[in-house]
Design an enzyme around this catalytic site. Structure first.
Site, PDB file in Angstrom:
ATOM      1  N   GLY A   1      25.929  46.138   1.258  1.00  0.00           N
ATOM      2  CA  GLY A   1      26.881  46.734   2.206  1.00  0.00           C
ATOM      3  C   GLY A   1      27.867  45.712   2.729  1.00  0.00           C
ATOM      4  O   GLY A   1      29.017  46.041   3.043  1.00  0.00           O
ATOM      5  N   ALA A   2      27.434  44.452   2.786  1.00  0.00           N
ATOM      6  CA  ALA A   2      28.326  43.410   3.306  1.00  0.00           C
ATOM      7  C   ALA A   2      29.484  43.157   2.341  1.00  0.00           C
ATOM      8  O   ALA A   2      30.583  42.777   2.759  1.00  0.00           O
ATOM      9  CB  ALA A   2      27.540  42.135   3.569  1.00  0.00           C
TER      10      ALA A   2
ATOM     11  N   GLY B   1      36.602  40.841  39.444  1.00  0.00           N
ATOM     12  CA  GLY B   1      36.376  42.268  39.624  1.00  0.00           C
ATOM     13  C   GLY B   1      37.162  43.084  38.620  1.00  0.00           C
ATOM     14  O   GLY B   1      37.431  42.665  37.492  1.00  0.00           O
ATOM     15  N   GLY B   2      37.573  44.271  39.059  1.00  0.00           N
ATOM     16  CA  GLY B   2      38.303  45.183  38.183  1.00  0.00           C
ATOM     17  C   GLY B   2      39.568  44.569  37.623  1.00  0.00           C
ATOM     18  O   GLY B   2      40.045  44.980  36.553  1.00  0.00           O
TER      19      GLY B   2
HETATM   20  C1  HXC Z   1      44.221  39.630  50.228  1.00  0.00           C
HETATM   21  C2  HXC Z   1      43.520  37.535  49.630  1.00  0.00           C
HETATM   22  C3  HXC Z   1      42.718  38.076  48.612  1.00  0.00           C
HETATM   23  C4  HXC Z   1      42.708  39.486  48.440  1.00  0.00           C
HETATM   24  C5  HXC Z   1      42.510  35.952  48.574  1.00  0.00           C
HETATM   25  N1  HXC Z   1      43.340  36.224  49.574  1.00  0.00           N
HETATM   26  N2  HXC Z   1      42.103  37.063  47.968  1.00  0.00           N
HETATM   27  N3  HXC Z   1      44.263  38.313  50.429  1.00  0.00           N
HETATM   28  N4  HXC Z   1      43.474  40.223  49.277  1.00  0.00           N
HETATM   29  N5  HXC Z   1      41.981  40.065  47.488  1.00  0.00           N
HETATM   30  C6  HXC Z   1      44.006  35.296  50.470  1.00  0.00           C
HETATM   31  C7  HXC Z   1      43.039  34.618  51.453  1.00  0.00           C
HETATM   32  O1  HXC Z   1      42.858  35.451  52.564  1.00  0.00           O
HETATM   33  C8  HXC Z   1      43.787  33.355  51.782  1.00  0.00           C
HETATM   34  O2  HXC Z   1      44.812  33.683  52.691  1.00  0.00           O
HETATM   35  C9  HXC Z   1      44.454  33.002  50.464  1.00  0.00           C
HETATM   36  O3  HXC Z   1      44.476  34.209  49.689  1.00  0.00           O
HETATM   37  C10 HXC Z   1      43.704  31.977  49.665  1.00  0.00           C
HETATM   38  O4  HXC Z   1      42.348  32.406  49.575  1.00  0.00           O
HETATM   39  P1  HXC Z   1      41.125  31.410  49.823  1.00  0.00           P
HETATM   40  O5  HXC Z   1      39.911  32.258  49.925  1.00  0.00           O
HETATM   41  O6  HXC Z   1      41.445  30.478  50.940  1.00  0.00           O
HETATM   42  O7  HXC Z   1      41.174  30.573  48.471  1.00  0.00           O
HETATM   43  P2  HXC Z   1      39.963  30.021  47.630  1.00  0.00           P
HETATM   44  O8  HXC Z   1      38.977  29.327  48.505  1.00  0.00           O
HETATM   45  O9  HXC Z   1      40.598  29.235  46.535  1.00  0.00           O
HETATM   46  O10 HXC Z   1      39.218  31.298  47.007  1.00  0.00           O
HETATM   47  C11 HXC Z   1      39.896  32.121  46.083  1.00  0.00           C
HETATM   48  C12 HXC Z   1      39.091  33.387  45.838  1.00  0.00           C
HETATM   49  C13 HXC Z   1      38.732  34.046  47.194  1.00  0.00           C
HETATM   50  C14 HXC Z   1      37.813  33.011  45.058  1.00  0.00           C
HETATM   51  C15 HXC Z   1      39.922  34.302  44.942  1.00  0.00           C
HETATM   52  O11 HXC Z   1      39.920  34.149  47.983  1.00  0.00           O
HETATM   53  C16 HXC Z   1      38.148  35.397  47.056  1.00  0.00           C
HETATM   54  O12 HXC Z   1      36.945  35.529  46.764  1.00  0.00           O
HETATM   55  N6  HXC Z   1      38.965  36.399  47.322  1.00  0.00           N
HETATM   56  C17 HXC Z   1      38.520  37.780  47.251  1.00  0.00           C
HETATM   57  C18 HXC Z   1      38.247  38.164  45.829  1.00  0.00           C
HETATM   58  C19 HXC Z   1      37.793  39.583  45.730  1.00  0.00           C
HETATM   59  O13 HXC Z   1      36.678  39.963  46.171  1.00  0.00           O
HETATM   60  N7  HXC Z   1      38.650  40.398  45.219  1.00  0.00           N
HETATM   61  C20 HXC Z   1      38.257  41.723  44.935  1.00  0.00           C
HETATM   62  C21 HXC Z   1      39.060  42.633  45.731  1.00  0.00           C
HETATM   63  S1  HXC Z   1      38.592  44.249  45.249  1.00  0.00           S
HETATM   64  P3  HXC Z   1      45.352  32.641  53.784  1.00  0.00           P
HETATM   65  O14 HXC Z   1      46.317  33.453  54.569  1.00  0.00           O
HETATM   66  O15 HXC Z   1      44.157  32.187  54.550  1.00  0.00           O
HETATM   67  O16 HXC Z   1      45.973  31.540  52.995  1.00  0.00           O
HETATM   68  C22 HXC Z   1      39.231  44.394  43.701  1.00  0.00           C
HETATM   69  C23 HXC Z   1      39.003  45.727  43.077  1.00  0.00           C
HETATM   70  C24 HXC Z   1      40.044  45.937  42.047  1.00  0.00           C
HETATM   71  O17 HXC Z   1      39.839  43.556  43.160  1.00  0.00           O
HETATM   72  C25 HXC Z   1      39.683  47.116  41.244  1.00  0.00           C
HETATM   73  C26 HXC Z   1      40.710  47.363  40.235  1.00  0.00           C
HETATM   74  C27 HXC Z   1      40.216  48.298  39.212  1.00  0.00           C
END
Ligand code: HXC
Length: 517
Positions: A407-408, A172-173
């Site tokens: 030009g190149a 994402g971002g």
């Molecule tokens: C809080 C998070 C988290 C997040 C992961 N975790 N991402 N906690 N905020 N964004 C936590 C999980 O709850 C889990 O906690 C632990 O991290 C490990 O995650 P898993 O999912 O079990 O690991 P895995 O299967 O390896 O998958 C990793 C992952 C997935 C692909 C990164 O966790 C995922 O898709 N996370 C969300 C990604 C996402 O959508 N982020 C965007 C957020 S919005 P526990 O306690 O169970 O161990 C954003 C906008 C930003 O980023 C804009 C900025 C400009």
């Protein structure tokens, strides 16, 4: 009175807890999978014993939804300053074992504090990214945190080198922080980087794709051009980082780490003469020219897999650090296209802002013809190269090896575009366009009227090439500094570099130009 033992014990305990991240078992599990932990990566980067950690006792704001009773050691990021490759480097390393390495308010503050320190002391920043992105429980605090990191990425840009290593997810971002840095290194097998993942893309557009299609190191290295290096593993990513740093100054008011040989070595390299193909239709392999030109054939190529019709990277020539930009006739005949223009313009600007002299190796038949190129904006993209070269005030040495058409020719840094020294091999052809094309336009009627049109055309092409494309023709008009034998190239470039190193060029003061982005 010595300090109370209980206080010392408490400090020790707190340190142990912080170092354990989400638990020693989780750290060990990662290592068993061959993946380094956040602290392993820091340890790999720095000389042992030199890392001074910042914010080890940081934790998240415990009022956030779902995190009230949880402690997040170091708030999921290890930050600090140490010595790497003989100089001070600031580094952060996201800890995926703690809340998925997600970025909350304190996490962002730690990174921002470190970046501000790097700005003040003038040291590079190396960031290991391994994170689920914005910490969902912290809501818009996380969003704001990213904003603050991005803002500082831009403040630091052009002041200190910034290197992003993508060791795990970067979604994402969050991907925009690495994108705002100077170099991105992705680790094979463990990392991915994308704005919208496959599920979101399918939901929004119906298009099916895999993570490999859109977010893998291979996709970014060869298709999107978003990244600069692919590493086999974390340790290799650190090796690439150290190698890269070995060519860079710590900040924009320092010179790069030149180690000039005491005297210029003027010996010739007959092997360079052998690299010239028999005819100008056979491609010359520019990698071989580079290997003979630079010290110990040691060339750190940047973005090797993307826009391979142009080659860019760092090397030393008789100890002087240089950025090399070379056409590669073996790919797309060495033409400049949209991607090649973007790749080289960015590299030129990096070299310029960090005081790295540029050496250009020219064998270019022109811009790539095609509907896609025109509709894709080759005018705007090609203009980036012209802009970047003309705006660059570092020493610029150009070697015209063979073709330098139209030009190149200008886009590869001719004298008119600000090259300080232009050397040409006797095989150089400097012309408004290739002889074949020019003759077709100028002598259409004569060729058609001839008894043997093919013979007539060949004769005219030869005559045109001899009269108008010869390097001596250009030398007579002061468009080139000297004609050299290929075997003299290394000595001549080394001498030109050394003589030009003290170059000082001032331009009219302004906020910035309006490079056609
Ligand atoms: C809080 C998070 C988290 C997040 C992961 N975790 N991402 N906690 N905020 N964004 C936590 C999980 O709850 C889990 O906690 C632990 O991290 C490990 O995650 P898993 O999912 O079990 O690991 P895995 O299967 O390896 O998958 C990793 C992952 C997935 C692909 C990164 O966790 C995922 O898709 N996370 C969300 C990604 C996402 O959508 N982020 C965007 C957020 S919005 P526990 O306690 O169970 O161990 C954003 C906008 C930003 O980023 C804009 C900025 C400009």
């Amino acid at each position: 009175m010595p300090i109370a033992q209980a206080l010392v014990d408490e400090l020790k305990k707190r340190r142990e807890t912080a170092r354990a991240g989400a638990g020693l078992d989780k750290l060990e599990a990662r290592r068993k999978k061959g993946v380094m932990t956040a602290r392993d990566r820091i340890a790999e980067l720095f000389v042992p014993g030199t890392f001074q950690e910042w914010g080890m006792h940081a934790d998240h704001d415990c009022h956030h939804f779902g995190l009230e009773k949880k402690s997040l050691p170091c708030d999921a990021v290890v930050t600090g300053v140490g010595t790497a490759d003989g100089r001070v480097v600031a580094s952060f390393s996201q800890d995926f074992t703690v809340a998925g390495g997600s970025l909350g308010r304190v996490h962002a503050k730690k990174i921002c504090d470190l970046m501000e320190y790097a700005l003040k002391v003038g040291c590079p920043v190396v960031g290991f990214n391994d994170s689920g992105g914005a910490r969902i429980q912290e809501g818009d605090d996380s969003l704001s945190g990213y904003g603050q990191v991005f803002f500082r990425n831009v403040l630091l840009s052009g002041v200190v080198p910034q290197i992003a290593i993508i060791s795990g997810p970067c979604a994402g971002g969050a991907a925009y922080s690495p994108a705002l840095m100077d170099f991105i290194i992705m680790v094979k097998g463990t990392s991915n980087m994308f704005i919208c993942g496959p599920e979101v893309i399918q939901a929004a557009t119906g298009q099916k794709c895999t993570m490999d299609d859109i977010g893998s190191p291979a996709a970014h290295a060869s298709v999107s051009g978003n990244i600069h290096f692919v590493a086999e593993n974390d340790a290799h990513a650190v090796q690439i980082t150290r190698k890269l740093l070995s060519f860079l100054p710590s900040n924009n008011v320092m010179d790069p780490p030149h180690h000039p040989t005491p005297q210029v070595d003027l010996s010739v390299d007959p092997g360079m003469n052998d690299l010239v193909p028999a005819t100008n239709k056979d491609p010359l392999d520019m990698y071989q020219v580079i290997a003979r030109l630079v010290d110990n054939a040691d060339f750190l190529e940047v973005q090797r897999e993307w826009a391979r019709n142009i080659v860019v990277g760092f090397a030393r020539i008789q100890g002087i650090v240089v950025g090399i930009i070379a056409n590669q006739p073996a790919v797309k005949a060495g033409t400049l296209d949209i991607d090649a223009s973007d790749k080289s313009a960015r590299f030129i600007r990096f070299c310029n802002v960090f005081n790295i002299p540029i050496v250009n190796l020219v064998d270019v038949p022109g811009f790539l013809p095609g509907v896609q190129q025109e509709r894709g904006g080759i005018i705007r993209h090609g203009a980036k190269m012209l802009f970047a070269y003309a705006a660059a005030t570092v020493p610029k040495i150009t070697v015209i090896v063979r073709k330098a058409y139209g030009g190149a020719y200008l886009a590869m840094c001719s004298a008119d575009m600000g090259a300080d020294v232009v050397l040409a091999w006797p095989t150089a052809e400097i012309a408004v366009m290739g002889a074949e094309g020019a003759v077709k336009i100028l002598y259409k009627r004569e060729i058609t009227a001839a008894s043997d049109p093919k013979k007539k055309e060949a004769e005219l092409v030869n005559e045109y090439r001899e009269r108008f494309c010869s390097p001596y023709e250009a030398a007579a008009k002061s468009m080139i500094t000297d004609v050299i034998e290929p075997s003299e190239t290394r000595a001549a470039v080394a001498m030109a570099l050394r003589n030009t190193l003290t170059k000082r060029e001032t331009r009219p003061p302004k906020k910035h130009g309006t490079i056609p982005l």
